[in-house]
Scaffold this motif. Structure first.
Motif, PDB file in Angstrom:
ATOM      1  N   LEU A 177       0.832  -1.208   0.000  1.00  0.00           N
ATOM      2  CA  LEU A 177       0.000   0.000   0.000  1.00  0.00           C
ATOM      3  C   LEU A 177       0.868   1.260   0.000  1.00  0.00           C
ATOM      4  O   LEU A 177       0.531   2.249  -0.656  1.00  0.00           O
ATOM      5  CB  LEU A 177      -0.941   0.003   1.203  1.00  0.00           C
ATOM      6  N   ALA A 178       1.984   1.234   0.722  1.00  0.00           N
ATOM      7  CA  ALA A 178       2.892   2.388   0.720  1.00  0.00           C
ATOM      8  C   ALA A 178       3.494   2.589  -0.668  1.00  0.00           C
ATOM      9  O   ALA A 178       3.638   3.732  -1.127  1.00  0.00           O
ATOM     10  CB  ALA A 178       3.993   2.206   1.752  1.00  0.00           C
ATOM     11  N   ASP A 179       3.842   1.490  -1.342  1.00  0.00           N
ATOM     12  CA  ASP A 179       4.348   1.608  -2.710  1.00  0.00           C
ATOM     13  C   ASP A 179       3.278   2.187  -3.639  1.00  0.00           C
ATOM     14  O   ASP A 179       3.558   3.024  -4.482  1.00  0.00           O
ATOM     15  CB  ASP A 179       4.800   0.243  -3.246  1.00  0.00           C
ATOM     16  N   TRP A 180       2.044   1.715  -3.486  1.00  0.00           N
ATOM     17  CA  TRP A 180       0.948   2.203  -4.325  1.00  0.00           C
ATOM     18  C   TRP A 180       0.684   3.685  -4.064  1.00  0.00           C
ATOM     19  O   TRP A 180       0.414   4.446  -4.985  1.00  0.00           O
ATOM     20  CB  TRP A 180      -0.317   1.386  -4.052  1.00  0.00           C
ATOM     21  N   ALA A 181       0.762   4.084  -2.799  1.00  0.00           N
ATOM     22  CA  ALA A 181       0.507   5.478  -2.438  1.00  0.00           C
ATOM     23  C   ALA A 181       1.694   6.373  -2.744  1.00  0.00           C
ATOM     24  O   ALA A 181       1.607   7.588  -2.621  1.00  0.00           O
ATOM     25  CB  ALA A 181       0.156   5.580  -0.957  1.00  0.00           C
ATOM     26  N   GLU A 182       2.802   5.763  -3.155  1.00  0.00           N
ATOM     27  CA  GLU A 182       4.028   6.491  -3.499  1.00  0.00           C
ATOM     28  C   GLU A 182       4.527   7.326  -2.334  1.00  0.00           C
ATOM     29  O   GLU A 182       4.892   8.487  -2.478  1.00  0.00           O
ATOM     30  CB  GLU A 182       3.810   7.350  -4.742  1.00  0.00           C
ATOM     31  N   VAL A 183       4.529   6.712  -1.170  1.00  0.00           N
ATOM     32  CA  VAL A 183       5.044   7.355   0.035  1.00  0.00           C
ATOM     33  C   VAL A 183       6.476   6.873   0.211  1.00  0.00           C
ATOM     34  O   VAL A 183       6.733   5.681   0.284  1.00  0.00           O
ATOM     35  CB  VAL A 183       4.202   6.977   1.264  1.00  0.00           C
ATOM     36  N   GLY A 184       7.391   7.803   0.290  1.00  0.00           N
ATOM     37  CA  GLY A 184       8.795   7.448   0.454  1.00  0.00           C
ATOM     38  C   GLY A 184       9.107   7.076   1.887  1.00  0.00           C
ATOM     39  O   GLY A 184       8.277   7.199   2.780  1.00  0.00           O
ATOM     40  N   PRO A 185      10.310   6.616   2.122  1.00  0.00           N
ATOM     41  CA  PRO A 185      10.710   6.293   3.492  1.00  0.00           C
ATOM     42  C   PRO A 185      10.800   7.566   4.331  1.00  0.00           C
ATOM     43  O   PRO A 185      10.941   8.671   3.789  1.00  0.00           O
ATOM     44  CB  PRO A 185      12.088   5.653   3.320  1.00  0.00           C
ATOM     45  N   PRO A 186      10.700   7.432   5.635  1.00  0.00           N
ATOM     46  CA  PRO A 186      10.807   8.624   6.477  1.00  0.00           C
ATOM     47  C   PRO A 186      12.202   9.235   6.362  1.00  0.00           C
ATOM     48  O   PRO A 186      13.173   8.538   6.060  1.00  0.00           O
ATOM     49  CB  PRO A 186      10.549   8.098   7.889  1.00  0.00           C
ATOM     50  N   PRO A 187      12.313  10.537   6.594  1.00  0.00           N
ATOM     51  CA  PRO A 187      13.629  11.168   6.498  1.00  0.00           C
ATOM     52  C   PRO A 187      14.556  10.630   7.575  1.00  0.00           C
ATOM     53  O   PRO A 187      14.114  10.300   8.678  1.00  0.00           O
ATOM     54  CB  PRO A 187      13.336  12.652   6.711  1.00  0.00           C
ATOM     55  N   PRO A 188      15.841  10.532   7.270  1.00  0.00           N
ATOM     56  CA  PRO A 188      16.779  10.020   8.273  1.00  0.00           C
ATOM     57  C   PRO A 188      16.938  11.008   9.423  1.00  0.00           C
ATOM     58  O   PRO A 188      16.866  12.219   9.236  1.00  0.00           O
ATOM     59  CB  PRO A 188      18.081   9.869   7.493  1.00  0.00           C
ATOM     60  N   SER A 189      17.130  10.481  10.609  1.00  0.00           N
ATOM     61  CA  SER A 189      17.356  11.337  11.755  1.00  0.00           C
ATOM     62  C   SER A 189      18.763  11.076  12.282  1.00  0.00           C
ATOM     63  O   SER A 189      19.351  10.028  12.050  1.00  0.00           O
ATOM     64  CB  SER A 189      16.328  11.056  12.853  1.00  0.00           C
ATOM     65  N   SER A 190      19.274  12.031  13.022  1.00  0.00           N
ATOM     66  CA  SER A 190      20.623  11.860  13.555  1.00  0.00           C
ATOM     67  C   SER A 190      20.628  10.933  14.752  1.00  0.00           C
ATOM     68  O   SER A 190      21.687  10.581  15.243  1.00  0.00           O
ATOM     69  CB  SER A 190      21.204  13.222  13.934  1.00  0.00           C
ATOM     70  N   GLY A 191      19.458  10.572  15.255  1.00  0.00           N
ATOM     71  CA  GLY A 191      19.390   9.594  16.320  1.00  0.00           C
ATOM     72  C   GLY A 191      19.161  10.184  17.699  1.00  0.00           C
ATOM     73  O   GLY A 191      18.545   9.559  18.535  1.00  0.00           O
ATOM     74  N   ARG A 192      19.636  11.390  17.959  1.00  0.00           N
ATOM     75  CA  ARG A 192      19.505  11.952  19.291  1.00  0.00           C
ATOM     76  C   ARG A 192      18.862  13.324  19.277  1.00  0.00           C
ATOM     77  O   ARG A 192      19.021  14.086  20.226  1.00  0.00           O
ATOM     78  CB  ARG A 192      20.870  12.008  19.967  1.00  0.00           C
ATOM     79  N   GLU A 193      18.104  13.637  18.253  1.00  0.00           N
ATOM     80  CA  GLU A 193      17.496  14.954  18.176  1.00  0.00           C
ATOM     81  C   GLU A 193      16.440  15.157  19.257  1.00  0.00           C
ATOM     82  O   GLU A 193      16.304  16.235  19.819  1.00  0.00           O
ATOM     83  CB  GLU A 193      16.847  15.161  16.807  1.00  0.00           C
ATOM     84  N   GLY A 194      15.658  14.105  19.560  1.00  0.00           N
ATOM     85  CA  GLY A 194      14.593  14.227  20.533  1.00  0.00           C
ATOM     86  C   GLY A 194      15.056  14.133  21.973  1.00  0.00           C
ATOM     87  O   GLY A 194      14.326  14.465  22.887  1.00  0.00           O
ATOM     88  N   CYS A 195      16.270  13.684  22.227  1.00  0.00           N
ATOM     89  CA  CYS A 195      16.794  13.504  23.588  1.00  0.00           C
ATOM     90  C   CYS A 195      17.625  14.695  23.975  1.00  0.00           C
ATOM     91  O   CYS A 195      18.771  14.850  23.578  1.00  0.00           O
ATOM     92  CB  CYS A 195      17.634  12.228  23.666  1.00  0.00           C
ATOM     93  N   ARG A 196      17.067  15.553  24.775  1.00  0.00           N
ATOM     94  CA  ARG A 196      17.818  16.736  25.232  1.00  0.00           C
ATOM     95  C   ARG A 196      17.684  16.911  26.702  1.00  0.00           C
ATOM     96  O   ARG A 196      16.823  16.592  27.345  1.00  0.00           O
ATOM     97  CB  ARG A 196      17.313  17.985  24.535  1.00  0.00           C
TER      98      ARG A 196
END
Length: 79
Positions: free
Chosen positions: A60-79
């Motif tokens: 369904l994701a392929d059909w909807a042409e939704v790409g993968p989520p953007p990469p994160s640096s891993g620790r952006e949310g941990c502050r």
């Protein structure tokens, strides 16, 4: 050339179809597990049902042409 009106609705349609199929598959399995003495045997079916739902979600994701989520640096949310 694709119509932008159609492609804008595809992710919403894909989510709706995925949720509907998941509800139709998981509800009877959970009901059988909960109400039948032999329901524990359904546990052998559950991994295949989950695999099928994951497979459907990817298609369904392929059909909807939704790409993968953007990469994160891993620790952006941990502050």
């Amino acid at each position: 050339m694709k119509s932008t009106a159609v492609s804008n609705h595809r992710p919403a349609i894909a989510v709706a179809v995925g949720l509907l199929v998941a509800l139709v598959v998981i509800t009877p399995l959970a009901w059988l597990l909960n109400t039948r003495d032999w329901g524990i045997l359904v546990m052998f079916v559950v991994p295949f049902a989950v695999w099928g739902l994951i497979w459907l979600g990817r298609r369904l994701a392929d059909w909807a042409e939704v790409g993968p989520p953007p990469p994160s640096s891993g620790r952006e949310g941990c502050r």
